[in-house]
Scaffold this active site. Structure first.
Site, PDB file in Angstrom:
ATOM      1  N   ASN A   1      -3.370   4.402  -2.487  1.00  0.00           N
ATOM      2  CA  ASN A   1      -3.988   3.169  -2.978  1.00  0.00           C
ATOM      3  C   ASN A   1      -3.011   2.015  -2.802  1.00  0.00           C
ATOM      4  O   ASN A   1      -1.818   2.216  -2.592  1.00  0.00           O
ATOM      5  CB  ASN A   1      -4.347   3.309  -4.462  1.00  0.00           C
ATOM      6  CG  ASN A   1      -5.402   2.306  -4.904  1.00  0.00           C
ATOM      7  OD1 ASN A   1      -5.906   1.517  -4.098  1.00  0.00           O
ATOM      8  ND2 ASN A   1      -5.741   2.331  -6.172  1.00  0.00           N
TER       9      ASN A   1
ATOM     10  N   HIS B   1       0.867  -1.185   0.000  1.00  0.00           N
ATOM     11  CA  HIS B   1       0.000   0.000   0.000  1.00  0.00           C
ATOM     12  C   HIS B   1       0.896   1.225   0.000  1.00  0.00           C
ATOM     13  O   HIS B   1       1.736   1.396   0.880  1.00  0.00           O
ATOM     14  CB  HIS B   1      -0.924   0.020   1.223  1.00  0.00           C
ATOM     15  CG  HIS B   1      -1.895   1.168   1.192  1.00  0.00           C
ATOM     16  ND1 HIS B   1      -3.174   1.049   0.702  1.00  0.00           N
ATOM     17  CD2 HIS B   1      -1.753   2.467   1.575  1.00  0.00           C
ATOM     18  CE1 HIS B   1      -3.788   2.220   0.788  1.00  0.00           C
ATOM     19  NE2 HIS B   1      -2.943   3.094   1.314  1.00  0.00           N
ATOM     20  N   CYS B   2       0.703   2.092  -0.991  1.00  0.00           N
ATOM     21  CA  CYS B   2       1.553   3.281  -1.130  1.00  0.00           C
ATOM     22  C   CYS B   2       0.754   4.529  -0.782  1.00  0.00           C
ATOM     23  O   CYS B   2      -0.204   4.871  -1.489  1.00  0.00           O
ATOM     24  CB  CYS B   2       2.086   3.386  -2.559  1.00  0.00           C
ATOM     25  SG  CYS B   2       3.114   4.853  -2.834  1.00  0.00           S
ATOM     26  N   PRO B   3       1.108   5.241   0.288  1.00  0.00           N
ATOM     27  CA  PRO B   3       0.368   6.459   0.646  1.00  0.00           C
ATOM     28  C   PRO B   3       0.519   7.570  -0.381  1.00  0.00           C
ATOM     29  O   PRO B   3      -0.361   8.421  -0.514  1.00  0.00           O
ATOM     30  CB  PRO B   3       0.977   6.859   1.996  1.00  0.00           C
ATOM     31  CG  PRO B   3       2.327   6.230   2.015  1.00  0.00           C
ATOM     32  CD  PRO B   3       2.195   4.953   1.253  1.00  0.00           C
TER      33      PRO B   3
END
Length: 285
Positions: free
Chosen positions: A162, A156-158
């Site tokens: 997403n 999960h990449c802030p």
């Protein structure tokens, strides 16, 4: 990797819903998420907005501080068009990554009625996620921020607010590639601009005063260096994962593959779609 017996105990510990049971998917908010994919996470939204602001800042400094005041017309035109095209491609890739369903498994499908429709073989083992009450496909992982199980979840990449998964990994790779390119381009332009300003003793170097010009360019150099380092590493990591047919989560957990790994070239074609072409690097395709 858990044994088959352990898998059965997991399923028994979290039994399937009965046909007359209901699953609360949080009404209108969940329904809207099915139509438009957007994660309502405060930290992620702040990081995504910061990403756009930093790209806009870089574009402002490159265009209005370095290129427009330049006396070399073709130098300004060529570099201006190139930088702005890369910036548009980077932001488009960011949007596609953020607004594309990464491969979410439908919520609440772990019902006996749905199981009957699957026509499972006798003794076949399946997983059920107790958090989103869905049948968990192989290589899927539950994301506590997206609140969904994601197929082939990498992480999960802030910064894109997403998950990076089966359906949007291509856009994330393009995002990291284009950000790395505009960062490198900005650093090169900064180098030429400093040299030009020092040689001309800061006269007619920019429409801004020398102190303001120096401050703006120093911030751009710091931003470019940090973004180039971060995105170049992420780009290399993603390509390595695709070629090895292994997600970042699987690598960190040292999971032994129960699936047949694709060859390196097949993995690239699977993520980017079909035979190599310019469509591979087109976020609009």
């Amino acid at each position: 990797m858990q044994s088959s017996g352990h898998r059965f105990r997991d399923v028994e510990h979290h039994p399937l819903l009965a046909e007359n049971d209901t699953y609360d998917s949080s009404s209108s908010e969940a329904d809207m998420a099915e139509r438009v994919w957007f994660i309502r996470d405060g930290c992620g939204m702040v990081c995504a907005i910061m990403t756009w602001l930093l790209v806009v800042y870089a574009d402002f400094v490159v265009t209005f501080v370095m290129l427009l005041p330049s006396k070399d017309f073709w130098y300004s035109v060529i570099n201006g068009v190139l930088f702005n095209c890369l910036a548009v491609l980077a932001l488009s890739s960011h949007l596609r990554t953020m607004l594309t369903d990464p491969g979410a498994v439908p919520k609440g499908n772990a019902t006996k009625e749905y199981m009957d429709n699957l026509q499972l073989k006798p003794g076949e083992v399946i997983y059920k996620c107790p958090k989103c009450c869905s049948i968990k496909p192989e290589r899927a992982h539950h994301c506590s921020i997206c609140k969904r199980c994601i197929r082939k979840m990498d992480h999960h990449c802030p910064w894109v607010n997403n998950c990076v998964g089966e359906k949007n990994q291509r856009f994330f790779v393009l995002f990291t590639m284009y950000i790395a390119l505009i960062s490198a381009h900005a650093l090169v332009l900064c180098g030429f601009q400093f040299f030009s300003c020092v040689r001309g003793q800061w006269t007619e170097c920019s429409d801004f005063s020398p102190p303001v010009t120096v401050i703006l360019m120093i911030f751009l150099c710091l931003e470019g260096f940090l973004f180039l380092t971060f995105t170049a590493v992420m780009f290399g990591t993603q390509i390595h994962s695709i070629c090895n047919d292994e997600t970042e989560i699987e690598r960190l957990k040292s999971e032994k593959p129960t699936w047949e790994r694709r060859l390196r070239w097949e993995g690239m074609k699977s993520v980017f779609g079909g035979q190599p072409s310019l469509l591979w690097i087109n976020p609009f395709a």
